[in-house]
Each structure stands twice: as C-alpha cells, then as structure tokens.
Write a protein that holds these residues in place. Structure first.
Motif, PDB file in Angstrom:
ATOM      1  N   THR A  34       2.205   7.559  -4.206  1.00  0.00           N
ATOM      2  CA  THR A  34       3.331   6.966  -3.494  1.00  0.00           C
ATOM      3  C   THR A  34       2.971   6.652  -2.047  1.00  0.00           C
ATOM      4  N   LEU A  35       2.017   7.385  -1.483  1.00  0.00           N
ATOM      5  CA  LEU A  35       1.594   7.146  -0.106  1.00  0.00           C
ATOM      6  C   LEU A  35       0.625   5.976   0.017  1.00  0.00           C
ATOM      7  N   GLY A  36       0.062   5.549  -1.124  1.00  0.00           N
ATOM      8  CA  GLY A  36      -0.884   4.438  -1.088  1.00  0.00           C
ATOM      9  C   GLY A  36      -2.328   4.871  -1.198  1.00  0.00           C
ATOM     10  N   LEU A  37      -2.571   6.109  -1.629  1.00  0.00           N
ATOM     11  CA  LEU A  37      -3.928   6.609  -1.864  1.00  0.00           C
ATOM     12  C   LEU A  37      -4.126   6.719  -3.374  1.00  0.00           C
ATOM     13  N   HIS A  38      -5.110   6.035  -3.923  1.00  0.00           N
ATOM     14  CA  HIS A  38      -5.158   5.848  -5.369  1.00  0.00           C
ATOM     15  C   HIS A  38      -6.371   6.476  -6.052  1.00  0.00           C
ATOM     16  N   GLU A  39      -7.056   7.360  -5.345  1.00  0.00           N
ATOM     17  CA  GLU A  39      -8.206   8.037  -5.927  1.00  0.00           C
ATOM     18  C   GLU A  39      -7.803   8.916  -7.113  1.00  0.00           C
ATOM     19  N   HIS A  40      -6.576   9.455  -7.064  1.00  0.00           N
ATOM     20  CA  HIS A  40      -6.131  10.402  -8.098  1.00  0.00           C
ATOM     21  C   HIS A  40      -5.053   9.797  -9.004  1.00  0.00           C
ATOM     22  N   PRO A 357       2.810   4.503   2.969  1.00  0.00           N
ATOM     23  CA  PRO A 357       2.454   4.351   4.381  1.00  0.00           C
ATOM     24  C   PRO A 357       0.955   4.312   4.625  1.00  0.00           C
ATOM     25  N   LEU A 358       0.158   4.725   3.643  1.00  0.00           N
ATOM     26  CA  LEU A 358      -1.295   4.661   3.769  1.00  0.00           C
ATOM     27  C   LEU A 358      -1.877   3.522   2.938  1.00  0.00           C
ATOM     28  N   SER A 414       7.202   1.878  11.368  1.00  0.00           N
ATOM     29  CA  SER A 414       6.390   3.076  11.172  1.00  0.00           C
ATOM     30  C   SER A 414       5.041   2.732  10.546  1.00  0.00           C
ATOM     31  N   GLN A 415       5.040   1.777   9.619  1.00  0.00           N
ATOM     32  CA  GLN A 415       3.809   1.366   8.935  1.00  0.00           C
ATOM     33  C   GLN A 415       2.774   0.829   9.930  1.00  0.00           C
ATOM     34  N   ARG A 416       3.243   0.280  11.045  1.00  0.00           N
ATOM     35  CA  ARG A 416       2.342  -0.345  12.019  1.00  0.00           C
ATOM     36  C   ARG A 416       1.821   0.634  13.077  1.00  0.00           C
TER      37      ARG A 416
END
Length: 568
Positions: A34-40, A357-358, A414-416
């Motif tokens: 959900t944070l935008g990290l897709h390694e897992h 957000p990542l 916040s994203q920026r």
C-alpha cells in the motif's frame, strides 16, 4: 548498531532507520504494497502464533537500538523522524503485547485487502501484479488454518465476528468477477491463478463456515463473546500512542464535551439566521428550530444510482473554488470516485485511498475516492434515513473532507515532501490527516462555498458535521473507557447531534468496532486549527495560500512535530 569513524549522528540514525523500515516491510508485506514498495508483493504477513512471537521480539530489539540514539545530536528533520519512529515502535508493541486484538478480532486475518491492493493499484503491468496475486493466493489456505489455531478457545467479539464474515465473503467475491476482469487483460497469467485459486476459495469458504459456527455457538449460549470495549486503561494508552498528541484521554474528553455546548450554540444561531428568526429562549424550541432547518435541507437527496456521479461533480466544483479563491496550491494528479469494494465495507461511509507515499511519481498511480452503497439487506426506511443524512448538501461537505481541499489535496502535498528518511511518508499521522480534512470543511464554509447552490446550507451541514465529530470523540472515550450504553449513545447522537437513525446506528457499530480512531478527527482538528491560528499570528503578512502551503509542506507528521518544524 555498527558505526564507522566517518559516521555523523545523522548518518548513523538514517542507516538505523532504513534497517528498521526494511524490517517493517518484511513483517508487513501488505502494508509495504500500500505504501508503494513492491519487493514483497507475493507474500502475506505471518500472523500465526509463532510469527507474532517473532515479530514481537524483533520490535523489542529495534526499539532498544533506537533508544541508544542521542536525539539531541540530530538535525531537526531527523529529530522529528526519530520521535515518530520511536512512537510507532511503541504502538506496534502495544498492539501485539498488550491489546492482543489478533486473538479476538477475526477480521484481522482477512487476506482480502492484501489481494485487492494488487488489483486496484495500476503501479505495474497487470501481468506483473497478477503474478504477485497468485503468490499471495497460494498462501491463503495455510494462513487461515493458522488463524483458526490461534483463535481456538479464545473469546471472540460478536460484532467483529459479524464484520469478519461479511468481509471474508467480500474476498470470495473478489476472486470471482474482479479477478476475472483483470485476467482478461493478462491471459498469460491465468494458469498460475488457476493453479491456486480453487484451494484458496475452498479455504475461504471453510473459514467462513467456521466463523459462522462460532457465531451460532455464541448465539446459542455455548460459548461467551468478548466485550469489544477495550477498557479505560488500554484505551488511554492506545489513544496516546495512536494520536501522538500532547493532551491525554481525560483532557480530550473534557474539551470535547465543552465544545459540544459551543457548537450547539453556533448551529442554533445559524439555523435562526437561515429562517430569519430570533433564537428562541427555550432549549426545546432551539433544538426544534435546528432540526426543522436540517430536515428541510435533507429533502434534497441522492440515491444509490446517483450518489457517485453527484460526488464526482462536487469534486470538480471544489477544485475550481479552491483555485478561484487561491486557498492553497492545487495539483492535477489523477483520481477517481468509485463504489467502495466489498472487502472494505462495514465500517466507514467513504474513504480516500491515495497512491502509496513511496510509489515513484512517474508510476502515475491515481487516488481512489470510495463511497459505500447502502447494504442490500437494509429496509427502504433505513435507506431513506441514510440518504437524508447524506443529502446533497452533506455530500458536498463529505467530498470537501475526502477530496478537495481535504485528503486528496493534503496527501498530494505530502507526496511531494522530501526528507533524509522515508519515515514521515510511511508513518503518517492519522490525527493530522483527519484534522486537516475537518479544518478544510470549516475553511470552505467560511469562504462561502456554495455546494448545491446554498452556501448557508453548506455551513449548516458543516456545523452538523462538527457536532458529529465532537460526539464521535465523546463516544470513543465513553464507550471504551466509561461503559456508555447503546441507548445513551443513540440519544446523544440523535438528540444532540441531530443525526438520522441510520447514521447513528452505523456510528454505534463503528465505535464498538474501533477504538481511538474516532477521536483522530476532533483532536487533529483542534490541533490544526490552533496551529494555523498561531502561524497566522507569527506571519501576519502571509497570504492564505502561503499559510496553508506551509502547513502542508512537511509531510503528514503529528501537529506537535509540525510546530517544531515551523519554528512555533
């Protein structure tokens, strides 16, 4: 923690923070997605008894390492991030070691949200996301078996059990139509899905049947249900950790009860102005005046067939209004308004689901603004009551909160934000995010936002929403800490908050299903409002746009840290 001769305190902290965050993503792969990290993306969290014990030990070790950091030697940005990280570690340890919700809330084991994220977010080609989906789906049978072992012999909360059954059934539906729609775009992944979907569906149906057996046994008196209220001591600790605010539970409740009286006077005066009459002396007549005006506004209603399109139009009008009044910087990031998926239904009426957000900006992931249709098993009378509550004026106010200039715009700002660590992006403050959205409602009403062509009507609905927000906080504290009954809660919401029966019934359910979350709106609003007041006093020459962009320019930290960052 190993340091080299060249390490500065900031570099050492940033290295430790990265290590801790990497551990978070390993232990909570669905959160990472959900944070935008897709390694897992192909993994589910290990929520077995053994997995939870390992997680608790890991959290304790990381908290000890962080405690060794000399916070005074860090830059202001890292000092704030270190405090945020320390609070999050304490909160996660509290959830595991003290609250034990995983032992009485079976909805926590639902893999539906982890699966849905991979379908809903177009961060990568469909085939890539479906390959990860197959990986998670393969783990569903073992995860549900482990959950039944964990819950065996435990007292479950009846209302959470009912929620779990409905949400698990939503997950079964997800593996039908929504998954098939995605497979039509990536048929090459169908063999991988077909290899694991039958077992996952069987496991889900078996688990639903087991949950229904537990519910039936409790209804028949064969086993006891657990009270969903967490009690005064646990509530006070959870509230402190969840809000990361300076006030404690008792102070928050006292201020809310005082503000209930103040806002009651404001809405009474606004209703009198709307009708062009004087405020009555008699308390019953004052209440009748407010209800009469609100009932008139509630005659303009959408329905399940029209509410989404109306909400879409409202957001476009709000974007134009914010730009026209130069209230703050507006971005053109993509978004869509959709019907809430079933795996999320049963708690809130609407939500804003932003890009992770990542997530890299170039991914172009859109924000999802979701609105829940009324449940199919509701009577027509309850449906009518619901849409009287969420009338056209209220829909405008709702979309101000969820979209513009509320969550949608605040989270775009916040994203920026860029910081030496991703802590503030990953571990945002719910009280700041919700507090800003409530402040946005007041801001728009103060500037005469016309809504459905009636700015005074918008103002009345905004005041009604303030009453609801204040009452939510009173419910939160009094239900979990003081044993408030359903009759007392319904009377407070319907008599003092002028709520429709359907809305009040839903909020009573939400107060039992959650704890500390309902207080985030009020506490965040009071903190954001106080902050804006003090910032305006410190910079009297700033325009509203400068003022609001400064508040939004540091990510989404708790307001206590934002004050430090803004040198207040």
């Amino acid at each position: 923690m190993v340091e080299t001769m060249a390490d500065t305190p900031d570099i050492a902290f940033e290295r430790l923070a990265a290590t801790i965050l990497d551990g978070f993503w390993f232990h909570y792969p669905d959160w990472a997605s959900t944070l935008g990290l897709h390694e897992h993306d192909a993994r589910l969290s290990d929520r077995s008894a053994e997995g939870l014990a390992a997680e608790s030990a890991w959290l304790a070790e990381r908290a000890a390492e962080l405690a060794e950091v000399d916070i005074a030697q860090l830059s202001v940005q890292n000092r704030v991030d270190a405090a945020i990280l320390a609070t999050r570690l304490r909160m996660m340890r509290f959830f595991l070691d003290d609250l034990h919700e995983y032992e009485w809330n079976p909805a926590e084991a639902n893999p539906g949200v982890a699966l849905y994220t991979l379908l809903a977010r177009d961060y990568a080609p469909v085939a890539t996301r479906l390959t990860a989906f197959a990986g998670r789906l393969r783990q569903v049978p073992a995860a549900l078996t482990a959950n039944r072992v964990l819950l065996a012999g435990k007292q479950l909360s009846r209302i959470h059990l009912e929620l779990a059954i409905g949400q698990f059934e939503g997950t079964v539906d997800l593996l039908g139509g929504e998954l098939e729609a995605a497979l039509e775009e990536a048929e090459e992944v169908r063999p991988a899905i077909d290899a694991v979907r039958p077992a996952a569906l069987e496991a889900l149906r078996d688990h639903i049947a087991w949950l229904k057996e537990r519910l039936a046994a409790g209804d028949a008196g064969e086993e006891d249900f657990r009270d969903p209220r967490i009690g005064a001591e646990l509530f006070a600790r959870k509230l402190s950790l969840h809000l990361d605010a300076e006030a404690d539970a008792a102070a928050i409740l006292a201020r809310a009860e005082a503000d209930l009286e103040r806002v009651t006077e404001e809405i009474t005066q606004a209703a009198a102005d709307y009708e062009g009459v004087a405020v009555p002396e008699d308390a019953a007549e004052r209440s009748a005046l407010v209800r009469r005006v609100l009932n008139r506004l509630a005659e303009a209603v959408p329905d399940d067939d029209t509410v989404l399109e109306y909400a879409r139009s409202a957001v476009l009008e709000q974007i134009a209004f914010v730009r026209g009044h130069d209230l703050m910087t507006v971005y053109d990031d993509p978004y869509e308004v959709v019907a809430m998926p079933e795996v999320h239904r049963g708690v809130a009426v609407a939500y804003c689901d932003p890009p992770g957000p990542l997530e890299p900006a170039e991914a172009g992931v859109q924000t999802i603004l979701a609105i829940s249709p009324t449940p199919e098993d509701w009577t027509q009378e309850r449906v009518d009551s619901f849409f009287r509550e969420y009338n056209l004026h209220m829909v405008h106010n709702l979309m101000v909160h969820e979209a513009m200039p509320g969550h949608l715009l605040q989270l775009q700002h916040s994203q920026r934000f860029e910081s030496p660590t991703p802590i503030r992006a990953a571990l945002w403050s719910g009280s700041f995010v919700e507090g800003w959205a409530v402040y946005a409602e007041e801001l728009m009403a103060r500037h005469g936002y016309p809504g459905a062509g009636d700015p005074a009507g918008v103002r009345l609905q905004q005041l009604k929403m303030q009453l609801r927000m204040i009452i939510n906080t009173i419910l939160d504290g009094r239900v979990h800490g003081h044993g408030m009954t359903e009759d007392e809660a319904m009377a407070l919401m319907m008599d003092r908050g002028f709520q429709e029966e359907g809305e009040a019934a839903g909020k009573w359910r939400r107060a039992l299903l959650s704890s500390a979350q309902l207080s985030t709106y009020y506490v965040g609003y009071t903190e954001v409002s106080d902050l804006v007041r003090d910032l305006r006093a410190a910079h009297p020459d700033w325009t509203e746009r400068q003022l609001h962009d400064a508040v939004l320019g540091h990510g989404s930290p708790a307001v206590r840290y934002l004050r430090e960052l803004l040198a207040l």
